[in-house]
Design a protein around this motif. Structure first.
Motif, PDB file in Angstrom:
ATOM      1  N   GLY A   5      44.455   6.888   6.008  1.00  0.00           N
ATOM      2  CA  GLY A   5      43.830   8.190   6.191  1.00  0.00           C
ATOM      3  C   GLY A   5      42.458   7.984   6.805  1.00  0.00           C
ATOM      4  N   THR A  29      48.579   8.333   8.524  1.00  0.00           N
ATOM      5  CA  THR A  29      49.392   9.345   7.856  1.00  0.00           C
ATOM      6  C   THR A  29      48.673  10.671   7.632  1.00  0.00           C
ATOM      7  N   ARG A  30      47.318  10.660   7.623  1.00  0.00           N
ATOM      8  CA  ARG A  30      46.594  11.909   7.358  1.00  0.00           C
ATOM      9  C   ARG A  30      45.216  11.853   8.001  1.00  0.00           C
ATOM     10  N   TYR A  32      41.390  13.813   8.184  1.00  0.00           N
ATOM     11  CA  TYR A  32      40.475  14.800   7.601  1.00  0.00           C
ATOM     12  C   TYR A  32      39.425  15.204   8.632  1.00  0.00           C
ATOM     13  N   THR A  50      49.899  15.865   9.636  1.00  0.00           N
ATOM     14  CA  THR A  50      49.364  16.134   8.303  1.00  0.00           C
ATOM     15  C   THR A  50      47.850  16.012   8.325  1.00  0.00           C
ATOM     16  N   SER A  52      43.868  17.559   6.662  1.00  0.00           N
ATOM     17  CA  SER A  52      43.164  18.181   5.543  1.00  0.00           C
ATOM     18  C   SER A  52      41.807  18.680   6.026  1.00  0.00           C
ATOM     19  N   PHE A  58      42.245  15.716   0.486  1.00  0.00           N
ATOM     20  CA  PHE A  58      42.455  14.515   1.299  1.00  0.00           C
ATOM     21  C   PHE A  58      42.389  13.264   0.429  1.00  0.00           C
ATOM     22  N   SER A  61      45.447  12.836  -1.974  1.00  0.00           N
ATOM     23  CA  SER A  61      46.797  12.930  -1.409  1.00  0.00           C
ATOM     24  C   SER A  61      47.582  11.652  -1.665  1.00  0.00           C
ATOM     25  N   ASP A  63      49.904  10.377   0.178  1.00  0.00           N
ATOM     26  CA  ASP A  63      50.400   9.708   1.387  1.00  0.00           C
ATOM     27  C   ASP A  63      49.337   8.837   2.042  1.00  0.00           C
TER      28      ASP A  63
END
Length: 333
Positions: A5, A29-30, A32, A50, A52, A58, A61, A63
């Motif tokens: 992330g 994967t994510r 912010y 995905t 946030s 975030f 999470s 993930d």
């Protein structure tokens, strides 16, 4: 595969994600960002949808395994702390913190949580940097060094126009020492260890931070002089002096050229060095090695060495700022 992330959607974040994916050890994967549109735009380049806009969402999470933080300097400590408390490994851009106590708190918290925290001082992870390390003799044979990293920032144009961009703002822990200065400090401490004394001759600008400056580290039998700055350019090489040789380097980060002059014969030999297209691949690899092999004694020794180098760097940089009168909002001096 480590689920990654990110906080921060600037060019350095993009470069790190590209490096991380090049190692084939991470998968983004994510993303912010305070603005959903910005997060989605960044994620789209990597096939990630995905995102946030809420930092707590975030951090918690499921993930994400490891969080890369590339927000303004002043936010690094609190965001790193929140990530560790949420059970995530942390890779935080340099400078990780603004004071030694913050670094000590993060290191202790990571240990307590059985997690890892890394400061992305990438130059000490590069293969060419390690080759220079192998060339160095015992400290008793060292005569000194000149290390340089100074590059003009276009954001200084904004300062000259009366504005205060983050990188030159005390509010956001900006300035030359807190940016390019981290590279020369990490190089010096990694190569030569803790100095016996030190001094920072800072050239301050209208915002109250340093635009450029000269650092002198004193050791028992030699000195290391360093130039760093963001309001001027320097093409000077870096050099290390020993009783038998002079080691010429084209840089202290992303080293591409290493030449060694034999003082007796005056013969110059080249030490092969490789500068990767993406200079963040080597640090991303080192960090993944440590995270994925928590029982490896050799890797944990390297990790603890990085933490100790970081502690010395942040201790000295904090005291240098105090000496130079460069104060941030969280400082007590």
């Amino acid at each position: 595969m480590l689920k990654l992330g990110i906080i921060g959607t600037n060019w350095i974040t993009k470069q790190f994600v590209e490096a991380a994916e090049e190692t084939k050890r991470y998968q983004l994967t994510r993303v912010y960002s305070r603005r959903e549109e910005t997060a989605k735009e960044f994620g789209a380049d990597f096939g990630v949808t995905t995102v946030s806009t809420d930092l707590n969402e975030f951090m918690t999470s499921g993930d994400v395994d490891v969080i890369y933080i590339a927000s303004p300097n002043s936010l690094h400590f609190e965001q790193s702390k929140a990530a560790l408390l949420a059970g995530k490994h942390v890779i935080v851009e340099k400078p990780a913190v603004t004071k030694l106590t913050e670094w000590q708190e993060l290191v202790a918290l990571a240990k307590e949580q059985k997690l890892f925290i890394f400061e992305a001082a990438r130059n000490i992870h590069e293969d060419s940097f390690r080759k220079v390390t192998e060339l160095l003799p015992d400290a008793s044979e060292l005569l000194g060094a000149n290390l340089n990293f100074m590059k003009y920032s276009s954001r200084y144009d904004l300062v000259l126009a009366g504005e205060e961009p983050n990188i030159f703002s005390p509010k956001f822990a900006g300035g030359a020492l807190m940016d390019l200065g981290v590279y020369v400090m990490y190089a010096a401490i990694a190569w030569f260890g803790r100095p016996t004394s030190y001094h920072y001759f800072a050239q301050k600008i209208t915002t109250g931070v340093d635009g450029k400056g000269t650092i002198i580290l004193r050791y028992p039998n030699f000195d290391v002089t360093m130039q760093t700055g963001k309001i001027a350019n320097s093409d000077l090489p870096s050099e290390i002096y020993t009783q038998k040789e002079t080691i010429h380097l084209d840089a202290v980060n992303s080293i591409e050229t290493i030449n060694v002059l034999d003082l007796k014969t005056q013969e110059l030999r080249n030490v092969p060095a490789t500068r990767l297209e993406n200079p963040m691949v080597e640090e991303a690899t080192d960090f993944a090695d440590v995270i994925e092999n928590p029982t490896s004694e050799a890797l944990q020794t390297s990790y603890n060495d990085w933490l100790e180098i970081g502690a010395i760097v942040h201790e000295l940089m904090e005291q240098m700022r105090q000496e130079a009168g460069i104060k941030f909002p969280t400082d007590s001096f």
